[in-house]
Design a protein around this motif. Structure first.
Motif, PDB file in Angstrom:
ATOM      1  N   ALA A 116      39.690  64.372  -4.562  1.00  0.00           N
ATOM      2  CA  ALA A 116      41.119  64.314  -4.881  1.00  0.00           C
ATOM      3  C   ALA A 116      41.879  65.405  -4.136  1.00  0.00           C
ATOM      4  O   ALA A 116      43.004  65.177  -3.656  1.00  0.00           O
ATOM      5  CB  ALA A 116      41.325  64.456  -6.394  1.00  0.00           C
ATOM      6  N   LEU A 117      41.281  66.588  -4.026  1.00  0.00           N
ATOM      7  CA  LEU A 117      41.918  67.674  -3.274  1.00  0.00           C
ATOM      8  C   LEU A 117      42.157  67.266  -1.830  1.00  0.00           C
ATOM      9  O   LEU A 117      43.207  67.548  -1.246  1.00  0.00           O
ATOM     10  CB  LEU A 117      41.030  68.926  -3.275  1.00  0.00           C
ATOM     11  CG  LEU A 117      40.969  69.814  -4.510  1.00  0.00           C
ATOM     12  CD1 LEU A 117      40.231  71.098  -4.168  1.00  0.00           C
ATOM     13  CD2 LEU A 117      42.347  70.130  -5.047  1.00  0.00           C
ATOM     14  N   VAL A 147      37.161  70.768   8.241  1.00  0.00           N
ATOM     15  CA  VAL A 147      36.169  71.482   7.436  1.00  0.00           C
ATOM     16  C   VAL A 147      36.115  70.902   6.028  1.00  0.00           C
ATOM     17  O   VAL A 147      35.040  70.682   5.456  1.00  0.00           O
ATOM     18  CB  VAL A 147      36.494  72.997   7.390  1.00  0.00           C
ATOM     19  CG1 VAL A 147      35.605  73.716   6.375  1.00  0.00           C
ATOM     20  CG2 VAL A 147      36.326  73.621   8.774  1.00  0.00           C
ATOM     21  N   MET A 148      37.272  70.619   5.466  1.00  0.00           N
ATOM     22  CA  MET A 148      37.338  70.041   4.128  1.00  0.00           C
ATOM     23  C   MET A 148      36.623  68.694   4.089  1.00  0.00           C
ATOM     24  O   MET A 148      35.884  68.400   3.137  1.00  0.00           O
ATOM     25  CB  MET A 148      38.795  69.892   3.685  1.00  0.00           C
ATOM     26  CG  MET A 148      38.969  69.257   2.328  1.00  0.00           C
ATOM     27  SD  MET A 148      40.704  69.099   1.810  1.00  0.00           S
ATOM     28  CE  MET A 148      40.934  70.661   0.989  1.00  0.00           C
ATOM     29  N   ALA A 149      36.821  67.865   5.114  1.00  0.00           N
ATOM     30  CA  ALA A 149      36.175  66.547   5.151  1.00  0.00           C
ATOM     31  C   ALA A 149      34.661  66.686   5.129  1.00  0.00           C
ATOM     32  O   ALA A 149      33.961  65.920   4.447  1.00  0.00           O
ATOM     33  CB  ALA A 149      36.626  65.778   6.390  1.00  0.00           C
ATOM     34  N   GLU A 150      34.128  67.669   5.859  1.00  0.00           N
ATOM     35  CA  GLU A 150      32.684  67.902   5.864  1.00  0.00           C
ATOM     36  C   GLU A 150      32.191  68.316   4.479  1.00  0.00           C
ATOM     37  O   GLU A 150      31.156  67.836   3.999  1.00  0.00           O
ATOM     38  CB  GLU A 150      32.334  68.997   6.874  1.00  0.00           C
ATOM     39  CG  GLU A 150      32.578  68.612   8.319  1.00  0.00           C
ATOM     40  CD  GLU A 150      32.332  69.761   9.271  1.00  0.00           C
ATOM     41  OE1 GLU A 150      32.055  70.888   8.783  1.00  0.00           O
ATOM     42  OE2 GLU A 150      32.414  69.557  10.496  1.00  0.00           O
ATOM     43  N   ILE A 192      41.125  76.026   1.041  1.00  0.00           N
ATOM     44  CA  ILE A 192      41.829  75.282   2.086  1.00  0.00           C
ATOM     45  C   ILE A 192      43.036  74.547   1.512  1.00  0.00           C
ATOM     46  O   ILE A 192      44.126  74.564   2.092  1.00  0.00           O
ATOM     47  CB  ILE A 192      40.870  74.285   2.768  1.00  0.00           C
ATOM     48  CG1 ILE A 192      39.822  75.043   3.598  1.00  0.00           C
ATOM     49  CG2 ILE A 192      41.645  73.312   3.658  1.00  0.00           C
ATOM     50  CD1 ILE A 192      38.699  74.170   4.127  1.00  0.00           C
ATOM     51  N   ALA A 193      42.842  73.890   0.372  1.00  0.00           N
ATOM     52  CA  ALA A 193      43.944  73.129  -0.231  1.00  0.00           C
ATOM     53  C   ALA A 193      45.129  74.031  -0.543  1.00  0.00           C
ATOM     54  O   ALA A 193      46.287  73.686  -0.254  1.00  0.00           O
ATOM     55  CB  ALA A 193      43.460  72.435  -1.501  1.00  0.00           C
ATOM     56  N   ALA A 204      54.104  75.007 -11.430  1.00  0.00           N
ATOM     57  CA  ALA A 204      53.773  74.240 -12.627  1.00  0.00           C
ATOM     58  C   ALA A 204      53.945  72.742 -12.423  1.00  0.00           C
ATOM     59  O   ALA A 204      53.221  71.940 -13.014  1.00  0.00           O
ATOM     60  CB  ALA A 204      54.641  74.710 -13.798  1.00  0.00           C
ATOM     61  N   GLU A 205      54.899  72.351 -11.563  1.00  0.00           N
ATOM     62  CA  GLU A 205      55.174  70.919 -11.393  1.00  0.00           C
ATOM     63  C   GLU A 205      54.193  70.232 -10.452  1.00  0.00           C
ATOM     64  O   GLU A 205      54.187  69.003 -10.377  1.00  0.00           O
ATOM     65  CB  GLU A 205      56.612  70.709 -10.890  1.00  0.00           C
ATOM     66  CG  GLU A 205      56.914  71.317  -9.536  1.00  0.00           C
ATOM     67  CD  GLU A 205      57.466  72.729  -9.619  1.00  0.00           C
ATOM     68  OE1 GLU A 205      58.074  73.172  -8.632  1.00  0.00           O
ATOM     69  OE2 GLU A 205      57.276  73.376 -10.657  1.00  0.00           O
ATOM     70  N   HIS A 206      53.386  70.976  -9.744  1.00  0.00           N
ATOM     71  CA  HIS A 206      52.434  70.370  -8.814  1.00  0.00           C
ATOM     72  C   HIS A 206      51.052  70.290  -9.459  1.00  0.00           C
ATOM     73  O   HIS A 206      50.642  71.186 -10.197  1.00  0.00           O
ATOM     74  CB  HIS A 206      52.350  71.183  -7.518  1.00  0.00           C
ATOM     75  CG  HIS A 206      51.829  70.400  -6.357  1.00  0.00           C
ATOM     76  ND1 HIS A 206      50.488  70.118  -6.191  1.00  0.00           N
ATOM     77  CD2 HIS A 206      52.470  69.814  -5.313  1.00  0.00           C
ATOM     78  CE1 HIS A 206      50.323  69.411  -5.084  1.00  0.00           C
ATOM     79  NE2 HIS A 206      51.500  69.207  -4.530  1.00  0.00           N
ATOM     80  N   ALA A 207      50.323  69.211  -9.154  1.00  0.00           N
ATOM     81  CA  ALA A 207      49.026  68.978  -9.807  1.00  0.00           C
ATOM     82  C   ALA A 207      47.877  69.766  -9.202  1.00  0.00           C
ATOM     83  O   ALA A 207      46.803  69.843  -9.805  1.00  0.00           O
ATOM     84  CB  ALA A 207      48.692  67.483  -9.743  1.00  0.00           C
ATOM     85  N   LEU A 208      48.077  70.368  -8.034  1.00  0.00           N
ATOM     86  CA  LEU A 208      46.954  70.988  -7.322  1.00  0.00           C
ATOM     87  C   LEU A 208      46.209  72.008  -8.169  1.00  0.00           C
ATOM     88  O   LEU A 208      44.975  72.005  -8.226  1.00  0.00           O
ATOM     89  CB  LEU A 208      47.447  71.635  -6.030  1.00  0.00           C
ATOM     90  CG  LEU A 208      46.364  72.318  -5.183  1.00  0.00           C
ATOM     91  CD1 LEU A 208      45.354  71.294  -4.678  1.00  0.00           C
ATOM     92  CD2 LEU A 208      46.998  73.072  -4.013  1.00  0.00           C
TER      93      LEU A 208
END
Length: 252
Positions: A116-117, A147-150, A192-193, A204-208
């Protein structure tokens, strides 16, 4: 019911959960999927559990949901269970096996949250503009996303490899690899995200931050990377096999 319909029903259930999800979860029957069919369950094995655990992570479902599924193997009345390991042990399951099972389930949930990230980060990088173009066009951002994809793929493979067979016959070494590798991926991908999202990622309004916070809690649940690395090392040193043979044995 086909596997796709089963998973789709579970997704719809998670999408519609309210502030008190337990009555609806109870009525759905999904809390008993690991119990034998003769006892009213679905008789699901760990390979069947993996996509459900992965989806729990992708949708930031309550952490207690997956643990309750595991706890019901030993206690059909378990509900809102934060940690299934003590319930399983009280039901006669070996403590090491109980911990390994819970850790592997944590790993699968982490793999889903990391996935999801990646989706959130790709979407943000494709829409956020800086200096006249989308930030996904900058080489530094592209490198971080690569890098995240790996890490996303490595985490998924490790978790899926651990979740095979009957729930109480899980391989502790495979669970150790899964928990350790998914924990490493969670740390890397969270960093990374947040780097790509910038300040909005902690608002607060963002789900990350919901996902990264859950990932760090899951990293510590049932033992962190250091604990499982030590357990894996003890297992390997107790055997005469070479490294390649040991690695192949982890794949069942």
């Amino acid at each position: 019911m086909s596997d796709d319909l089963f998973l789709d029903s579970f997704r719809k259930l998670l999408d519609g959960l309210g502030s008190d999800p337990w009555p609806e979860l109870e009525a759905s029957g999904f809390l008993d999927v690991l119990r034998p069919e003769a006892e009213g369950g679905a008789g699901l094995d760990l390979s069947g559990l993996f996509p459900l655990a992965f989806e729990c992570g992708r949708q930031a479902a309550p952490l207690a949901l997956l643990q309750t599924l595991l706890a019901r193997i030993a206690d059909p009345a378990a509900r809102n269970c934060a940690d299934a390991a003590p319930v399983l042990v009280a039901g006669g399951v070996d403590p090491d096996a109980a911990r390994a099972l819970c850790a592997a389930a944590d790993a699968a949930m982490m793999a889903g949250a990391i996935d999801a990230l990646q989706a959130m980060t790709l979407d943000h990088a494709s829409t956020r503009r800086q200096f006249g173009r989308e930030i996904s066009k900058f080489q530094a951002i592209q490198h971080q996303i690569a890098v995240m994809a790996e890490e996303v793929m490595a985490a998924r493979m490790a978790a899926e490899t651990a979740l095979v067979g009957a729930p109480l016959s899980i391989s502790a070494p495979a669970a150790a690899v899964a928990k350790m590798r998914c924990g490493e991926a969670a740390q890397a991908c969270s960093g990374i995200a947040h780097a790509v999202h910038g300040a909005i990622g902690v608002s607060a309004e963002h789900a990350l931050h919901r996902f990264t916070g859950a990932l760090h809690r899951l990293r510590l649940s049932h033992g962190g990377e250091s604990y499982w690395a030590r357990r894996l090392g003890e297992w390997a040193l107790a055997r005469p096999d070479d490294a390649s043979t040991l690695a192949r044995s982890l794949q069942g």
